[in-house]
Design a protein around this motif. Structure first.
Motif, PDB file in Angstrom:
ATOM      1  N   VAL B 807       0.548 -58.193   9.622  1.00 49.01           N
ATOM      2  CA  VAL B 807      -0.451 -57.464  10.434  1.00 49.01           C
ATOM      3  C   VAL B 807       0.235 -56.204  10.959  1.00 49.01           C
ATOM      4  CG1 VAL B 807      -1.829 -57.574  12.532  1.00 49.01           C
ATOM      5  CG2 VAL B 807      -1.626 -59.592  11.059  1.00 49.01           C
ATOM      6  N   VAL B 808      -0.432 -55.050  10.825  1.00 48.93           N
ATOM      7  CA  VAL B 808       0.183 -53.771  11.228  1.00 48.93           C
ATOM      8  C   VAL B 808      -0.330 -53.387  12.610  1.00 48.93           C
ATOM      9  CG1 VAL B 808       0.389 -51.323  10.674  1.00 48.93           C
ATOM     10  CG2 VAL B 808       0.331 -53.038   8.833  1.00 48.93           C
ATOM     11  N   PHE B 809       0.608 -53.074  13.513  1.00 45.89           N
ATOM     12  CA  PHE B 809       0.231 -52.698  14.892  1.00 45.89           C
ATOM     13  C   PHE B 809       0.413 -51.194  15.049  1.00 45.89           C
ATOM     14  CE2 PHE B 809      -0.422 -56.727  17.109  1.00 45.89           C
ATOM     15  CZ  PHE B 809       0.014 -57.630  16.140  1.00 45.89           C
ATOM     16  N   ILE B 810      -0.641 -50.505  15.467  1.00 42.27           N
ATOM     17  CA  ILE B 810      -0.580 -49.047  15.685  1.00 42.27           C
ATOM     18  C   ILE B 810      -0.986 -48.769  17.126  1.00 42.27           C
ATOM     19  CG2 ILE B 810      -1.458 -46.804  14.906  1.00 42.27           C
ATOM     20  CD1 ILE B 810      -2.200 -48.119  12.229  1.00 42.27           C
ATOM     21  N   ARG B 811      -0.125 -47.999  17.846  1.00 34.66           N
ATOM     22  CA  ARG B 811      -0.370 -47.787  19.274  1.00 34.66           C
ATOM     23  C   ARG B 811      -1.304 -46.598  19.483  1.00 34.66           C
ATOM     24  NH1 ARG B 811       1.154 -45.519  23.754  1.00 34.66           N
ATOM     25  NH2 ARG B 811       2.445 -43.918  22.804  1.00 34.66           N
TER      26      ARG B 811
ATOM     27  N   ARG C  27      -1.318 -50.048   0.157  1.00 33.95           N
ATOM     28  CA  ARG C  27      -0.461 -50.591  -0.940  1.00 33.95           C
ATOM     29  C   ARG C  27       0.991 -50.314  -0.563  1.00 33.95           C
ATOM     30  NH1 ARG C  27      -3.274 -47.793  -3.973  1.00 33.95           N
ATOM     31  NH2 ARG C  27      -1.492 -46.515  -4.639  1.00 33.95           N
ATOM     32  N   ALA C  28       1.692 -51.312  -0.047  1.00 41.79           N
ATOM     33  CA  ALA C  28       3.104 -51.117   0.345  1.00 41.79           C
ATOM     34  C   ALA C  28       3.935 -51.827  -0.721  1.00 41.79           C
ATOM     35  CB  ALA C  28       3.331 -51.709   1.727  1.00 41.79           C
ATOM     36  N   ASP C  29       4.014 -51.194  -1.901  1.00 42.00           N
ATOM     37  CA  ASP C  29       4.664 -51.886  -3.038  1.00 42.00           C
ATOM     38  C   ASP C  29       6.165 -52.083  -2.777  1.00 42.00           C
ATOM     39  OD1 ASP C  29       2.195 -51.679  -4.033  1.00 42.00           O
ATOM     40  OD2 ASP C  29       2.569 -49.832  -5.170  1.00 42.00           O
ATOM     41  N   LEU C  30       6.816 -51.002  -2.286  1.00 41.11           N
ATOM     42  CA  LEU C  30       8.269 -51.115  -2.061  1.00 41.11           C
ATOM     43  C   LEU C  30       8.555 -52.266  -1.102  1.00 41.11           C
ATOM     44  CD1 LEU C  30       9.883 -47.562  -1.638  1.00 41.11           C
ATOM     45  CD2 LEU C  30      10.543 -49.392  -3.207  1.00 41.11           C
ATOM     46  N   LYS C  31       7.711 -52.325  -0.030  1.00 43.44           N
ATOM     47  CA  LYS C  31       7.939 -53.371   0.976  1.00 43.44           C
ATOM     48  C   LYS C  31       7.819 -54.750   0.321  1.00 43.44           C
ATOM     49  CE  LYS C  31       4.792 -55.022   3.787  1.00 43.44           C
ATOM     50  NZ  LYS C  31       3.774 -55.247   4.829  1.00 43.44           N
ATOM     51  N   LYS C  32       6.764 -54.891  -0.499  1.00 39.57           N
ATOM     52  CA  LYS C  32       6.571 -56.227  -1.137  1.00 39.57           C
ATOM     53  C   LYS C  32       7.755 -56.527  -2.034  1.00 39.57           C
ATOM     54  CE  LYS C  32       1.494 -56.445  -0.985  1.00 39.57           C
ATOM     55  NZ  LYS C  32       1.278 -55.008  -0.527  1.00 39.57           N
ATOM     56  N   ARG C  71       9.017 -47.792   9.244  1.00 42.44           N
ATOM     57  CA  ARG C  71       7.571 -47.560   9.429  1.00 42.44           C
ATOM     58  C   ARG C  71       6.950 -47.047   8.122  1.00 42.44           C
ATOM     59  NH1 ARG C  71       4.036 -49.879  12.774  1.00 42.44           N
ATOM     60  NH2 ARG C  71       2.219 -48.575  13.172  1.00 42.44           N
ATOM     61  N   TYR C  72       7.671 -46.106   7.447  1.00 41.92           N
ATOM     62  CA  TYR C  72       7.157 -45.587   6.168  1.00 41.92           C
ATOM     63  C   TYR C  72       7.031 -46.736   5.167  1.00 41.92           C
ATOM     64  CZ  TYR C  72       7.753 -40.683   7.578  1.00 41.92           C
ATOM     65  OH  TYR C  72       7.657 -39.462   8.220  1.00 41.92           O
ATOM     66  N   LEU C  73       8.024 -47.659   5.192  1.00 42.17           N
ATOM     67  CA  LEU C  73       7.964 -48.830   4.288  1.00 42.17           C
ATOM     68  C   LEU C  73       6.712 -49.640   4.585  1.00 42.17           C
ATOM     69  CD1 LEU C  73      11.485 -50.575   3.963  1.00 42.17           C
ATOM     70  CD2 LEU C  73       9.921 -49.874   2.132  1.00 42.17           C
ATOM     71  N   ALA C  74       6.501 -49.903   5.900  1.00 39.14           N
ATOM     72  CA  ALA C  74       5.375 -50.776   6.287  1.00 39.14           C
ATOM     73  C   ALA C  74       4.048 -50.111   5.931  1.00 39.14           C
ATOM     74  CB  ALA C  74       5.440 -51.074   7.785  1.00 39.14           C
ATOM     75  N   LEU C  75       3.995 -48.792   6.028  1.00 38.12           N
ATOM     76  CA  LEU C  75       2.718 -48.098   5.758  1.00 38.12           C
ATOM     77  C   LEU C  75       2.647 -47.598   4.314  1.00 38.12           C
ATOM     78  CD1 LEU C  75       2.186 -46.097   9.097  1.00 38.12           C
ATOM     79  CD2 LEU C  75       1.314 -48.346   8.430  1.00 38.12           C
ATOM     80  N   GLY C  76       3.551 -48.103   3.443  1.00 40.13           N
ATOM     81  CA  GLY C  76       3.424 -47.855   2.008  1.00 40.13           C
ATOM     82  C   GLY C  76       3.673 -46.420   1.593  1.00 40.13           C
ATOM     83  N   GLN C  77       4.475 -45.650   2.338  1.00 41.41           N
ATOM     84  CA  GLN C  77       4.742 -44.240   1.942  1.00 41.41           C
ATOM     85  C   GLN C  77       5.952 -44.241   1.003  1.00 41.41           C
ATOM     86  OE1 GLN C  77       2.332 -42.194   2.805  1.00 41.41           O
ATOM     87  NE2 GLN C  77       1.593 -44.147   3.610  1.00 41.41           N
ATOM     88  N   ASP C  78       5.782 -44.883  -0.180  1.00 39.31           N
ATOM     89  CA  ASP C  78       6.926 -45.145  -1.056  1.00 39.31           C
ATOM     90  C   ASP C  78       7.519 -43.866  -1.655  1.00 39.31           C
ATOM     91  OD1 ASP C  78       6.212 -47.624  -0.344  1.00 39.31           O
ATOM     92  OD2 ASP C  78       5.485 -48.297  -2.314  1.00 39.31           O
TER      93      ASP C  78
END
Lengths: 154, 1007, 253, 167
Positions: B807-811, C27-32, C71-78
């Motif tokens: 789950v992604v948390f954004i403030r 799509r956070a492919d790197l993270k997965k 954060r970039y990883l989590a938001l898929g900015q691969d």
């Protein structure tokens, strides 16, 4: 009469104000102002009464007679009175007293009435600041003061 | 037959509260305390949040009452070593370690400590400063008896050496041969309140704690702030004693940390603790003082906490949403500390501080773990005592209950609620043997002072530095001595402490006083304590007045000490004038109707009703709708994953079928009158019910999203509130599974100008719902738009589990609210991610709003009218004292529980409901309760029979007798004085508050 | 995503700066990928508290810091992560993981990303060091030269310094108690620096030896991010030491 | 170097029958056993020393024990009173910015920016010599002094041990 004025010249004269506070709301509000460290002028002398309905006209007149420069009576907001209707009687009583005070020449602003609840520390400090300011502007009370000039005679 | 006594283990605020509730409701209590005095961690506090009350001032009355309570057997320096038997009949063995001072002889003169040569680190002051081997743990300790520290006393370790204290002790109380004693106690139930310990940050080398002297923990800093602390309340930093001008607080040291500190939970109190210290430190220092707080989420989720946080910001406390890696000594100036931190936009900042305070978290106390294993109690994953989701004070072993921070990190108000709840549970099966093992208090014969000339004693209080720092107490005390009829005047450091109380009793007798004035704090909090002291000295308790020279003088005129001192003298003179005219009054009582009324059929109402019924008291439970369960029915499950509905159905069944409970559906209150012990309430069906106590549990209601907080709710079908989503969970709605993306928005309607409070439970509820969605479909993208995540205590686990599930948390904050729009029915949500400073667009299939919880305004206000209870600015019912009387109203005999007090979770409502029942059953346990003694009285000769007094009396306590003279019924009269003010012929007066006393008081203001 | 010219004007230093991200779908492919490969990656545990960034000396370089990286990883900015030169500013020193409340090892993902870069797009001489490492040693001097330099410097010292006439610098001595590795920098550039070490070992009187092959203790294939190459070199070193039968491997750092 | 071998053997489960030690721990052991006699007497004019804790040796390698050995050896070699401790230190010390291939990768401006905190830390000690028991730290810290104007020389340990050796 005179002993009062020459003893305190106009500039650093500090009025003394009697505050009748009802125990359940305004007195608790005054305590809350203390707990929250809201600063206000040290001129009031608080007298704790069970209810604002306990304060009668002759108590106020007698306080003025004793030399009070200002009076504050504060009770619960309408509807909050711990004794259900005490503050309603107080409200009506002071509306009528106001007319009498005008008639006998007591300046408006000398006798004040307010509602302060137990949760209103800030408001209580504000009421005290405004009443003190008003009474300061009016200067020392002279109309009804009956001081036995014991010191004067001796 | 079960035993009529209870064993309470632990003398902190929670243990003391449980002991008092049990003892006052008819059970003998054995209170076992490990150290030399009760008070626990709270006694180490200087001020307490959110009221900024001085901790000692609100704690000592309870400790003194506990110390002197006839039915509380206080065993200090003791541990529970074994316990056998089953509920109702336990056999406990308590080992009491030797005190080496005979408590019956010790008069706490302090000579032994003064002369004792052996210095020891003072662990009450967290190791700062020294104390002696002969010591008193803190100045207002209860019991106020000295003790010898066996680990350090020279004689005890090498008999024959030193022994100075024995020579010096005037009372011959020192006894080096004192030995341990075992007490075998037969009790009906056991309540554990062993407390907690603080995390030791030494292993976290990056904090520099233990090597950099100016890095301290919050508990150590609290001792610096305290007037009874090592530096008497003036802030001096450890390295060079300089007054610190810039202090940083670092949050979450030892909490929310699964890497180095190993505690995944949040300790729930550290945010408010740091806020309070920052505000109070600013007050202590005169002039420029810069407090800064470095945090992750500012968790101010309790009642009045959010206001406190807002006021702290206004008063100049700096907040940085940034955690700090390392604290290093400043290269250029000695003793200072340098902190490097990165703000949310990623900009690197350096800042230097005079001191850094680590907000260390709470940990299970190792003695609690030993105790639990000895008793066979289950512990949870964090080593706290495991409790049941729907009975927060029950342990895994029947008959043994737990309250306070031993079961989960929690603040003082919650610990006090749980203490009363534990008292309710502990006394449930002991109801039949109430009053069987207790003894009655016998007061000394009351001296008749009618004919005596007034002999007034005045006691002026320092209250530590609270009064003395502004008012010249010595001068006021000396001045009081000069007043007419004043025969004795004395100044004390803490007049409310037990030694001064005992001193007062002997002074009243020696000086033959017949009236007493105490110039200290507010009579609203301390009058009962001092009146009790007068009775113990054989004096009628109404021959007493207080001059409020703290809350209404020193605290509010801090910058004008001379005027405050003159005012103090005036107030003392007025109090003396008032007490001079007072006479002894009778101790009236009112017979108690042994029945209870519970208003509101939700979980809280039902739990209270059951608690009363199980104690054998008949209860009437009224519910405005036609179904029991209230909001409980609309919520799906708690954060531990336990569903509510089965519990609620079972609870409803038990309530509906219990012989002692009468449930009245679709019922409102038409009219209510009477007061504690004798209420009579008329319901909408016209029937009247006589009862002695009332519990209000009218619950709350969800905020309906509107204005800028509407977010298309009611417009777009895919926008729901948390409760609407819960309905889908309860109905097992199949469509939820194929949702691809969901967005939650927190704080909808909470923490804004209209509702400046935090609704406490929506973070946990929203995050648990997100976890539920992820359980249904792990590939679903879930986004939480939050302001501060406030999953306090062990709820932090659900927050971590949600993150772990992706789950992604954004403030977001109030300046940049999320924008919700729709295009052809598709939701489009735009928000801003502060970390990478980018706008984010999400097109979810579902948007869920975590809406605020607000009070049922009209029902609370109308009920408050009937029962005279106060309502706060938000419409929540206002308890007597936020910290130490969280379930009582100021009006006697009326109690509250559940959402109507403040938003709270289900188990917290259950705890508060049981607590309300426990507090109420103290009244029901007595046949009569004290009634008003200050009542009106008529002088028949003056009465003209005009009848005005009968019209103004709201309690129709005044009536004209057959020959037209008015007469007062003292059992109905509440002493408001409306009749006295109305009477034209001065025929009726109010005892002790007559016109003469008031006019004398006013005149005294002008001498 | 747009390019922001960097102050230095050097094209290589332009940074990709986020303006607007569309997370539908996320799509956070790197993270997965990292989560499957490294079971306790804990990328999602991040509380965005900024503690790592506050402790990282490479914060605010290339517009990046450890928190933004996660954060970039989590938001898929691969793409941004694959292209950022921050991979070569982060020295994988693990200071972020040292105090991170969730124990997230950001460096571990930097290492993976470095390995993912095609060899030709990696910094030239870093990659070259790894290639040379795989042949013999990081500076590429032939093994024979190493043996010759050691012998030459040894003889010179024994000649000029009378009290050190019995100094030894054994190579390939089977059964020696201690195996000593030798960073390639000294024999290549500052051979006389090695003499201090020999003198110390001689004074203590321990039985040690170099090896003539795989004598360089360094391993630039770790820095270039190639697990296979890193393993290859380490395995060669291990085989050499076992062949000599030395029970203790001394690292000269 | 230590980390690449130690971690390599572990991560790739390479069979080997030797254990890996750092020479620094051996120096300390030999000095304590008296097999390596050193005396700080040579340091007549009080040359001030400080130290860098290489990340691969200390935080990622053998931790505080090897950092303590390092300090023990330096104090034995150059005199306790001539040693200046740095903050933060041991396992919590800053990275110098040279490791991880940064020296070889060629982003010089970034590398020096990374090393700025290390420079300020060392500069604040006012030391004349910085002991850098790692080849990357050695090169980087020497470069930082040159670039930012530091007055220290970066050296290995063995030079000073030999200088302090008592035969």
């Amino acid at each position: 009469m005179t002993s009062k004025t020459n003893e305190t010249s106009q500039t650093n004269w500090e009025p003394k104000i009697i505050a009748f506070l009802c125990n359940w709301c305004s007195y608790a509000g005054a305590d809350l102002a203390g707990v929250s460290r809201f600063q206000y002028p040290p001129n009031i002398r608080i007298v704790r009464v069970p209810c604002s309905g306990r304060v009668s006209e002759n108590m106020i007149l007698s306080a003025l007679k004793s030399g009070a420069d200002g009076i504050l009576v504060s009770g619960c907001h309408p509807g909050d009175c711990h004794y259900i209707s005490g503050n309603y009687f107080a409200r009506r009583r002071f509306a009528l007293l106001g007319n009498l005070l005008d008639f006998i020449g007591i300046e408006p602003g000398r006798v004040n009435f307010s509602w302060v609840s137990a949760a209103e520390g800030e408001q209580f400090a504000e009421v005290v600041r405004t009443v003190t300011e008003k009474v300061k502007e009016l200067g020392p009370a002279t109309r009804l003061v009956k001081k036995i000039e014991a010191m004067q005679a001796a | 037959m079960p035993k009529g006594s209870v064993l309470v283990v632990g003398g902190g605020i929670s243990g003391v509260q449980a002991a008092l509730d049990l003892a006052n409701s008819g059970f003998l209590v054995h209170l076992v305390e490990r150290t030399t005095a009760i008070g626990g961690k709270m006694s180490q506090l200087d001020k307490t949040f959110p009221t900024n009350d001085c901790s000692a001032c609100i704690l000592s009355p309870k400790l003194v009452e506990c110390g002197r309570h006839l039915n509380i057997n206080l065993l200090t320096l003791s541990d529970l070593v074994s316990l056998e038997g089953e509920p109702g009949n336990f056999k406990a063995v308590v080992r009491q370690r030797p005190r080496y001072v005979d408590p019956t002889k010790c008069i706490a003169c302090g000579l032994c400590a003064e002369k004792c040569p052996k210095k020891v680190t003072n662990d009450f002051n967290m190791g700062i400063g020294k104390r002696k081997a002969a010591y008193l743990s803190y100045p207002q300790a209860v019991p106020l008896k000295y003790a010898l520290d066996p680990a350090h006393c020279i004689w005890i370790n090498k008999p024959g050496r030193c022994g100075v204290c024995a020579k010096e002790c005037p009372a011959g109380a020192i006894n080096f041969d004192d030995t341990a004693r075992d007490h075998v106690l037969e009790v009906g139930s056991v309540v554990l309140a062993p407390g907690f310990s603080r995390f030791n940050p030494t292993p976290l080398d990056f904090t520099g704690y233990g090597r950099l002297p100016n890095v301290v923990t919050t508990m150590e800093f609290e001792r610096f702030l305290s007037p009874s602390g090592p530096c008497m309340g003036h802030l001096e930093r450890p390295s060079d004693g300089k007054e610190p001008k810039k202090i940083a607080w670092l949050q979450c040291v030892g909490s929310r940390d699964i890497n180095r500190a190993g505690h995944p939970y949040c300790s729930s109190i550290c945010c408010m603790f740091a806020l309070k210290q920052a505000v109070i430190a600013k007050e202590h220092s005169h002039g420029d003082f810069e407090p800064s707080i470095f945090y992750m989420d500012m968790r101010t989720h309790g009642k009045g906490f959010e206001n406190y946080y807002t006021r702290a910001r206004e008063e100049g406390v700096h907040f940085h949403r940034a955690r700090v890696h390392s604290i290093i000594p400043s290269p250029d100036n000695q003793g200072n500390l340098k902190i490097r931190y990165v703000n949310e936009q990623g900009k690197v900042n350096f800042e230097e501080f005079d001191m850094v305070v680590l907000s260390t978290g709470l940990e299970p106390y190792r003695h609690t773990i030993e105790l639990a294993s000895m008793l066979g109690l289950e512990l949870d994953a964090d080593n706290f005592v495991r409790t049941d989701s729907f009975n927060p004070v029950a342990t895994s072993r029947p008959g043994i209950y737990v309250c306070g921070a031993a079961s989960e990190p929690k603040d003082i108000p919650q610990s006090v609620v749980e203490a009363s709840a534990a008292a309710a549970e502990a006394s449930r099966i002991l109801a039949p043997v109430r009053w069987t093992e207790t003894s009655k208090k016998v007061y000394p014969a009351e001296q008749n002072i009618y004919a005596q000339a007034p002999r007034i004693g005045v006691f002026v209080c320092h209250c530590g530095i609270n009064i003395a720092s502004v008012v010249d107490v010595a001068a006021v005390s000396a001045y009081a001595g000069t007043l007419p009829d004043v025969v004795f005047s004395q100044a004390n450091l803490f007049t409310c402490s037990q030694d001064t109380i005992n001193q007062m009793i002997s002074i009243i007798k020696e000086q033959d006083l017949n009236r007493v004035v105490v110039a200290s704090c507010s009579p609203r909090t301390h009058e009962p304590l001092f009146q009790e002291t007068l009775r113990d000295a054989g004096l009628n308790k109404f021959l007493f007045e207080m001059a409020n020279i703290r809350d209404q003088d020193s605290w509010v005129h801090q910058r004008e000490p001379e005027k405050a001192t003159t005012k103090a003298k005036d107030l003392v003179r007025m109090a003396v004038a008032r007490v001079r005219g007072e006479g002894a009054l009778p101790y009236n009582t009112v017979a108690v109707t042994k029945a209870a009324l519970v208003i509101g059929g939700g979980v809280s109402g039902m739990t209270s009703a059951l608690a009363f019924a199980e104690q054998g008291y008949p209860v009437t439970l009224i519910e405005q709708s036609d179904m029991l369960g209230g909001n409980g029915r609309k919520v799906f499950r708690n954060w531990k994953g336990v569903e509510f509905l089965p519990f609620i159905n079972d609870l409803t069944a038990r309530v509906a079928s219990h012989p002692h409970i009468t449930v009245k559906y679709n019922t409102e209150i038409k009219e209510a009158s009477g007061s504690v012990g004798k209420f009579s309430t008329t319901f909408s069906d016209g029937r009247t019910f006589e009862h002695g106590v009332t519990v209000m549990a009218v619950g709350g209601e969800p905020y309906k999203p509107e204005g800028q907080w509407r977010f298309l709710h009611g417009v777009n079908p895919n926008v729901h509130t948390l409760l609407e989503l819960d309905k889908k969970f309860i109905d097992d709605d199949p469509t939820l599974k194929n949702i691809k993306q969901a967005v939650f928005i927190h704080c909808v309607g909470s923490r804004i100008a209209e509702r400046p409070y935090c609704s406490r439970v929506c973070c946990t509820h929203a995050i648990d719902s997100a976890v539920k969605l992820k359980e249904m479909n792990p590939d679903m993208d879930v986004f939480m738009l939050y302001r501060d995540v406030r999953t306090y205590g062990q709820r932090e686990r659900i927050y971590q589990e949600a993150r772990a599930k992706g789950v992604v948390f954004i403030r977001y904050d109030l300046e940049r609210l999320p924008q919700v729009s729709e295009k052809e029915g598709r939701l489009i949500i735009k928000c801003h991610d502060p970390i990478i400073d980018a706008h984010v667009v999400i097109q979810p299939d579902m948007l869920v709003l975590a809406t605020a919880i607000q009070p049922r305004r009209q029902s609370s206000t109308s009920l408050a009218k009937f029962f005279k209870c106060a309502i706060d600015s938000q419409g929540f019912l206002m308890e007597a004292h936020m910290k130490l009387r969280p379930v009582d109203f100021a009006t006697e005999g009326v109690f509250l529980a559940g959402l109507c007090h403040y938003p709270k979770s289900m188990e917290e409502s259950i705890a508060q409901a049981k607590a309300a029942a426990a507090r109420a059953s103290i009244i029901l346990a007595h046949d009569a309760v004290p009634a008003e003694s200050v009542t009106a009285v008529v002088t028949a000769a003056k009465c003209t029979g005009c009848g005005l007094c009968t019209e103004v009396c709201a309690y129709n306590a005044v009536s004209l007798d057959d020959n037209g003279i008015s007469v007062v019924n003292t059992s109905m009269c509440k002493g408001c004085g409306a009749c006295v003010a109305g009477c034209r012929s001065d025929a009726v007066t109010l005892k002790n508050i007559g016109n003469e006393q008031i006019m004398a008081t006013v005149d005294a203001a002008f001498e | 995503m747009r390019l922001q010219p960097s102050a230095t004007g050097n094209f290589l230093h332009w940074r990709y700066v986020m303006t607007e991200i569309d997370l539908s779908p996320l799509r956070a492919d790197l993270k997965k990928l990292f989560q499957e490969k490294l079971p306790n990656a804990r990328i999602d545990y991040c509380l965005t508290c900024g503690l790592c960034a506050s402790g990282c000396p490479a914060s605010d370089i290339e517009g990046m810091d450890p928190r933004k990286f996660i954060r970039y990883l989590a938001l898929g900015q691969d793409d941004l992560l694959r292209n950022t030169n921050w991979l070569y500013s982060c020295s994988i020193c693990q200071r972020c993981e040292y105090a991170c409340p969730m124990g997230i090892n950001v460096g571990r993902f930097v290492y993976e990303l470095k390995g993912m870069r095609p060899k030709e797009l990696r910094p030239k001489n870093l990659q070259k060091s790894c290639e040379l490492q795989k042949e013999s040693n990081s500076t590429g001097i032939p093994n024979a030269d190493f043996v010759w330099v050691v012998g030459d410097v040894l003889e010179e010292t024994k000649a000029n310094e009378p009290e050190w006439t019995d100094l030894t610098a054994p190579i390939d001595k089977v059964g020696a108690q201690f195996y000593l590795n030798q960073n390639a920098k000294e024999p290549t550039v500052e051979p006389e620096e090695m003499v201090f070490l020999w003198k110390i070992l001689h004074a203590v009187g321990i039985d040690w030896t170099y090896s003539s092959e795989w004598w360089d203790g360094a391993n630039y294939c770790l820095f270039s991010g190639d697990p296979k190459d890193w393993e290859y070199v380490t395995r060669k070193q291990a085989e050499t030491v076992d062949a000599l039968g030395c029970p203790t491997y001394i690292n000269t750092e | 170097m230590l980390f690449s071998t130690l971690e390599g053997l572990k991560r790739f489960k390479i069979p080997h029958n030797f254990n890996v030690v750092s020479i620094i721990s051996l120096y300390a052991q030999w000095i304590r056993e008296g097999r390596l006699k050193v005396s700080p007497a040579w340091n007549t004019e009080g040359l001030k020393f400080t130290v860098q804790d290489p990340c691969k040796l200390v935080r990622q390698g053998l931790g505080d024990p090897v950092a303590d050995d390092l300090r023990f050896v330096i104090k034995q070699v150059c005199g306790e009173e001539n040693f200046v401790e740095v903050w933060p230190n041991k396992s919590n010390n800053y990275c110098c910015g040279g490791g991880g291939g940064a020296l070889q990768a060629g982003f010089t401006e970034n590398r020096r920016k990374h090393g700025l905190m290390k420079f300020e830390q060392l500069h604040a000690t006012g030391a004349d010599v910085v002991i850098t028991p790692c080849h990357n730290c050695h090169t980087q810290i020497k470069d930082l002094a040159a670039h930012y104007g530091g007055k220290w020389q970066a050296t290995h340990l063995w030079n000073w041990i030999v200088k302090a050796m008592v035969r």
